[in-house]
Design a protein around this motif. Structure first.
Motif, mmCIF file in Angstrom:
data_model
loop_
_atom_site.group_PDB
_atom_site.id
_atom_site.type_symbol
_atom_site.label_atom_id
_atom_site.label_comp_id
_atom_site.label_asym_id
_atom_site.label_seq_id
_atom_site.Cartn_x
_atom_site.Cartn_y
_atom_site.Cartn_z
ATOM 1 N N ARG A 4 0.835 -1.201 0.000
ATOM 2 C CA ARG A 4 0.000 0.000 0.000
ATOM 3 C C ARG A 4 0.867 1.246 0.000
ATOM 4 N N ALA A 6 0.244 5.103 1.303
ATOM 5 C CA ALA A 6 -0.748 5.716 2.196
ATOM 6 C C ALA A 6 -0.420 7.174 2.489
ATOM 7 N N PRO A 7 -0.541 8.031 1.497
ATOM 8 C CA PRO A 7 -0.173 9.432 1.718
ATOM 9 C C PRO A 7 -1.217 10.188 2.545
ATOM 10 N N SER A 8 -0.756 11.216 3.231
ATOM 11 C CA SER A 8 -1.668 12.132 3.916
ATOM 12 C C SER A 8 -1.877 13.335 3.006
ATOM 13 N N GLU A 40 -4.838 8.928 3.811
ATOM 14 C CA GLU A 40 -4.785 8.986 5.279
ATOM 15 C C GLU A 40 -5.135 10.399 5.739
ATOM 16 N N TYR A 187 -3.502 8.674 14.158
ATOM 17 C CA TYR A 187 -2.831 7.952 13.057
ATOM 18 C C TYR A 187 -2.505 6.507 13.444
ATOM 19 N N VAL A 191 -3.984 3.588 11.080
ATOM 20 C CA VAL A 191 -3.075 2.849 10.194
ATOM 21 C C VAL A 191 -3.046 1.367 10.565
ATOM 22 N N ARG A 205 7.710 2.246 3.618
ATOM 23 C CA ARG A 205 7.482 3.662 3.922
ATOM 24 C C ARG A 205 8.776 4.274 4.447
ATOM 25 N N LEU A 209 9.082 6.379 10.199
ATOM 26 C CA LEU A 209 8.039 5.603 10.878
ATOM 27 C C LEU A 209 8.553 4.296 11.474
ATOM 28 N N LYS A 246 7.240 17.833 2.769
ATOM 29 C CA LYS A 246 6.324 18.639 1.966
ATOM 30 C C LYS A 246 5.912 19.924 2.671
HETATM 31 N N1 GLU Z 1 0.198 8.795 6.029
HETATM 32 C C1 GLU Z 1 1.572 8.753 6.448
HETATM 33 C C2 GLU Z 1 2.342 9.868 5.779
HETATM 34 O O1 GLU Z 1 1.972 10.360 4.749
HETATM 35 C C3 GLU Z 1 2.247 7.451 6.087
HETATM 36 C C4 GLU Z 1 1.756 6.358 6.909
HETATM 37 C C5 GLU Z 1 2.367 5.018 6.637
HETATM 38 O O2 GLU Z 1 2.926 4.781 5.550
HETATM 39 O O3 GLU Z 1 2.254 4.193 7.533
HETATM 40 O O4 GLU Z 1 3.352 10.270 6.338
#
Ligand code: GLU
Length: 315
Positions: A4, A6-8, A40, A187, A191, A205, A209, A246
């Motif tokens: 996956r 999973a961008p915010s 996300e 979060y 997640v 990722r 994290l 960003k």
């Molecule tokens: N949504 C998070 C972000 O953009 C990433 C979360 C993840 O990959 O677990 O930083």
């Protein structure tokens, strides 16, 4: 394999996000798996539909296609976190039934005062509100946040890039917030529920994290799902060692596109800088998918050129 990205959607897609998205895509495509795109957006204040749309546009421009996602559905939807609140409530109920959920009334000032002494260390909650009686709770005048009480146990896993990791939960994360005092889901909860329920087998990722992974593995397994395999990847940094986040208004994919860069140049540049290909050339995406060697990823962060646009277009 189910991977996956999973961008915010809290800003425009940056070169650093493109790097991670590219690696997610490579990992899944090289294995013939399924790539899930998940928005996300639990941070309702900072997330915007405009950014989510722009993220999908930029991914499409880069050719980093996904198989399930907000725009195309799939069997594990919905793929936007704001549409998954009922699932998060279900997880909170499971934690409540297990006696692990408790309200925390600590002020921001108190949390800051007990915070980690050195910048860069995570602050670990001291469990102050864990033992409160029902009468004490009833006397409180404010909305609490909700924390999960972690067991006195260690979680270990083998990261694809950073190798064997072991974390003793009370020291590594302590009792962490799963729902904020303003009602928003945290979060860490969202997640974990999503990776578990969506049947994600591989998470790739940024290495920022890595320190959240032990608590997520614990929570995913507590909720009854198998934990994925994790690969954390080095981040892109500038010449002064700052992350191309960003938030700093750095190089967006949009600005590269508007400046005349093409997607093969952008991804070939990233592949070369990241050590995935040994020659600096401009490869078509299909060739990158064949050539890039993910096992060549190193642990050190990757320094991008000061004039990225010029460096990208130079080949
Ligand atoms: N949504 C998070 C972000 O953009 C990433 C979360 C993840 O990959 O677990 O930083």
């Amino acid at each position: 394999m189910r991977g996956r990205f999973a961008p915010s959607p809290t800003g425009y897609m940056h070169l650093g996000n493109a790097w991670t998205a590219f690696l997610c895509w490579l990992q899944v495509r090289q294995a013939g798996g399924t790539l899930v795109l998940r928005m996300e957006d639990v941070d309702e204040q900072r997330s915007k539909k405009e950014f989510a749309d722009a993220l999908m546009r930029d991914l499409q421009w880069l050719g980093l296609t996904w198989d399930e996602g907000p725009d195309r559905g799939g069997s594990s939807g919905p793929y936007t976190q704001q549409e998954r609140y009922a699932l998060y409530d279900g997880a909170l109920s499971a934690l409540q039934r297990g006696g692990l959920l408790y309200p925390c009334y600590c002020s921001r000032a108190r949390l800051q005062a007990i915070g980690a002494p050195h910048a860069g260390e995570r602050s670990v909650y001291d469990g102050h509100c864990y033992g409160m009686t029902a009468a004490e709770r009833a006397a409180m005048q404010k909305d609490p946040s909700w924390r999960v009480h972690v067991p006195a146990a260690a979680v270990s896993f083998c990261d694809g890039v950073y190798g064997r990791q072991e974390a003793y939960l009370p020291r590594a994360c302590g009792d962490f917030v799963v729902r904020r005092a303003d009602g928003l889901y945290a979060y860490q909860l969202a997640v974990s529920v999503d990776d578990g329920m969506m049947g994600i087998t591989h998470v790739l990722r940024g290495r920022d994290l890595l320190s959240s992974t032990a608590q997520q593995i614990w929570l995913i397994e507590y909720l009854g799902y198998p934990a994925p395999q994790y690969t954390h990847v080095p981040m892109l940094i500038d010449g002064e060692g700052r992350r191309l986040s960003k938030r700093q208004q750095g190089i967006t994919i949009e600005s590269l596109r508007d400046g005349g860069a093409d997607r093969d140049s952008v991804l070939s540049y990233l592949a070369y800088k990241g050590g995935l290909v040994s020659e600096r050339a401009r490869y078509p995406l299909e060739e990158l998918a064949r050539r890039c060697d993910l096992t060549a990823l190193r642990q050190e962060d990757i320094v991008v050129d000061d004039d990225v646009m010029q460096a990208i277009c130079a080949v």
